[in-house]
Write an enzyme that holds these catalytic residues in place. Structure first.
Site, PDB file in Angstrom:
ATOM      1  N   ALA A   1       0.803  -1.226   0.000  1.00 55.21           N
ATOM      2  CA  ALA A   1       0.000   0.000   0.000  1.00 55.21           C
ATOM      3  C   ALA A   1       0.833   1.271   0.000  1.00 55.21           C
ATOM      4  CB  ALA A   1      -0.938   0.008   1.214  1.00 55.21           C
ATOM      5  N   GLY A   2       2.128   1.170   0.267  1.00 58.41           N
ATOM      6  CA  GLY A   2       2.946   2.366   0.430  1.00 58.41           C
ATOM      7  C   GLY A   2       3.191   3.127  -0.863  1.00 58.41           C
TER       8      GLY A   2
ATOM      9  N   THR B   1       1.909  -0.608   9.519  1.00 58.40           N
ATOM     10  CA  THR B   1       1.779  -2.031   9.186  1.00 58.40           C
ATOM     11  C   THR B   1       0.678  -2.710   9.995  1.00 58.40           C
ATOM     12  OG1 THR B   1       3.561  -2.467  10.772  1.00 58.40           O
ATOM     13  CG2 THR B   1       4.175  -2.272   8.450  1.00 58.40           C
TER      14      THR B   1
ATOM     15  N   HIS C   1      22.307  -9.763 -46.637  1.00 54.59           N
ATOM     16  CA  HIS C   1      22.678  -8.400 -46.277  1.00 54.59           C
ATOM     17  C   HIS C   1      21.691  -7.373 -46.830  1.00 54.59           C
ATOM     18  CE1 HIS C   1      25.983 -10.091 -49.054  1.00 54.59           C
ATOM     19  NE2 HIS C   1      24.929  -9.891 -49.807  1.00 54.59           N
TER      20      HIS C   1
ATOM     21  N   ALA D   1      21.065  -8.832 -52.008  1.00 54.95           N
ATOM     22  CA  ALA D   1      21.308  -7.617 -51.227  1.00 54.95           C
ATOM     23  C   ALA D   1      20.368  -6.504 -51.663  1.00 54.95           C
ATOM     24  CB  ALA D   1      22.754  -7.178 -51.393  1.00 54.95           C
TER      25      ALA D   1
ATOM     26  N   TYR E   1       3.377  -2.139 -46.938  1.00 56.91           N
ATOM     27  CA  TYR E   1       2.405  -1.188 -46.375  1.00 56.91           C
ATOM     28  C   TYR E   1       1.951  -0.220 -47.452  1.00 56.91           C
ATOM     29  CZ  TYR E   1       0.468   2.226 -43.054  1.00 56.91           C
ATOM     30  OH  TYR E   1      -0.359   3.078 -42.360  1.00 56.91           O
TER      31      TYR E   1
END
Length: 451
Positions: A9-10, A78, A358, A375, A382
């Protein structure tokens, strides 16, 4: 039968953070999750977490663990926190194990020893203690020769002679609930902080015994970022020692970090500056690093990874990754593949013995076996609104600087000419050339009048 109560709770003001202290991460798990992990092998009948500061955020952070939450709307110590359990444990006759949500290094074996001592001796309460090299700030515990607690004195109230006692109260308790429940309503806040202390209840419940933890580092609490860093160092030392003793080679262990959720097989070699996180599993004979980050990924046997980042991905036996590759978004790499420098794979599946050597990006793609990606090959996945898939058949080869505009499918044994932009499907056994024809105009510069 045992019920577990975790104090969470702290506010944790010394963390200087908007995040509740118990939710701060330590090696891939929050502080309070680590406390919960330590009690799971005890098979508690109930797990109660006492929340207060930013209670809803703490509940959300722990919702997948199916815990019970008890609110302490005002934090008054506590003892006050445990008072909140009274209506929730009405009629309960077993034991209550009380833990702190900011003490993340406790071992299950220590809690088992505490619980066994408590039940074997039929104690009203059993407390965990330790001998600290520097006990300043901790309450001192004074016992007789049988470890029966005679007195608990807060540090500020200790006489010079009492301060010579280095046995401290770790703040971890096991109570017989029936005894504690009778005492809790009568606690008083007779102190400068006007708080209700659980230690006041300890002295009133009946016979109290102390159990020493062998390694005082287990009971270290986290109150600030410095202590958090110290705890991480301790946790890392534990994890790395465990793996080295299990047959894993760590070259320069001080530069390596391994979450304790990671699983490694013998004869794995981890090179310097490598970080293994989350639910990562690496099989025997693999060599990882130097300079690599692997998170939530599964690697087969005899895989090599150099200077690369791999997250949420699967790599089969014998694959070679890097240097400077990035695999993410559920990439799946088949056996004996080669993923070379400056290659990114996202949500892409590669069949066995496929090479992307690569300077390529494959996103939302599927490639068969023995494919060779030249390469500079890019899957343009997209369109500005949504993403599309690219499918590449077995033994297909793409020339350098090719663009595959999704959605598009290349069949088996296709050859893509260098520099092509592919926008339509290509059938099996085809050569595809999709580029403008080279035009050379001899003498053009002089004829154009340029000097």
């Amino acid at each position: 039968m045992v019920v577990v109560a975790i104090l969470a709770a702290g506010r944790g003001t010394r963390m200087k953070s908007d995040l509740p202290k118990v939710l701060h991460p330590l090696g891939g798990r929050s502080l309070v999750e680590r406390v919960i992990d330590s009690v799971e092998p005890l098979s508690p009948s109930r797990r109660l977490v006492i929340v207060g500061y930013q209670a809803e955020q703490v509940k959300t952070g722990l919702q997948s663990l199916h815990l019970e939450f008890v609110e302490q709307t005002v934090q008054l110590g506590t003892g006050h926190a445990i008072q909140q359990l009274l209506p929730h444990l009405e009629g309960y006759t077993g034991d209550l194990l009380v833990l702190n949500g900011d003490v993340p290094l406790l071992r299950t074996q220590t809690l088992e020893q505490l619980l066994q001592t408590h039940q074997t001796n039929q104690n009203a309460a059993t407390i965990l203690t330790s001998h600290l090299p520097n006990p300043k700030g901790y309450g001192r515990v004074f016992c007789n020769g049988n470890n029966i607690v005679q007195q608990i004195v807060e540090d500020k109230d200790c006489s010079p002679a009492q301060r010579q006692n280095h046995r401290i109260n770790a703040g971890i308790y096991c109570f017989r609930w029936e005894n504690l429940a009778q005492v809790l309503p009568h606690l008083e806040a007779n102190n400068a902080q006007k708080e209700y202390y659980l230690t006041d209840a300890v002295t009133q419940v009946g016979q109290v015994m102390a159990v020493d933890v062998e390694d005082y580092q287990e009971i270290l609490g986290i109150n600030d970022r410095l202590q958090l860093a110290t705890a991480y160092e301790i946790l890392q030392r534990r994890v790395k020692e465990q793996w080295m003793m299990a047959g894993v080679t760590l070259i320069d262990p001080n530069s390596i970090t391994i979450d304790d959720t990671v699983d490694l097989q013998p004869d794995v070699i981890i090179e310097p500056q490598t970080h293994l996180r989350g639910n990562t599993f690496i099989q025997t004979g693999s060599r990882i690093g130097p300079g690599s980050l692997i998170e939530n990924s599964q690697l087969g046997a005899n895989v090599t990874v150099q200077y690369s980042v791999i997250t949420d991905s699967t790599i089969q036996n014998g694959a070679k990754i890097g240097p400077y590759a990035h695999l993410r978004g559920h990439a799946q790499v088949g056996a004996n593949c080669r993923i070379g420098n400056f290659v990114e794979l996202k949500n892409t599946e590669l069949g066995d013995r496929t090479n992307v050597a690569h300077l390529s990006y494959l996103g939302d793609a599927t490639a068969g076996t023995q494919v060779n990606i030249g390469a500079g090959t890019i899957t343009a996945n997209y369109d500005g609104v949504k993403k599309h898939r690219t499918k590449i058949g077995d033994r297909t080869k793409t020339g350098s600087n090719s663009v595959l505009v999704a959605p598009v499918t290349l069949g088996d044994d296709v050859y893509v000419a260098a520099g092509s932009t592919i926008t339509e499907d290509v059938p099996n056994d085809s050569l595809v050339i999709a580029r403008t024809r080279q035009v050379v105009k001899p003498g053009w510069r002089k004829k154009s009048g340029e000097s």
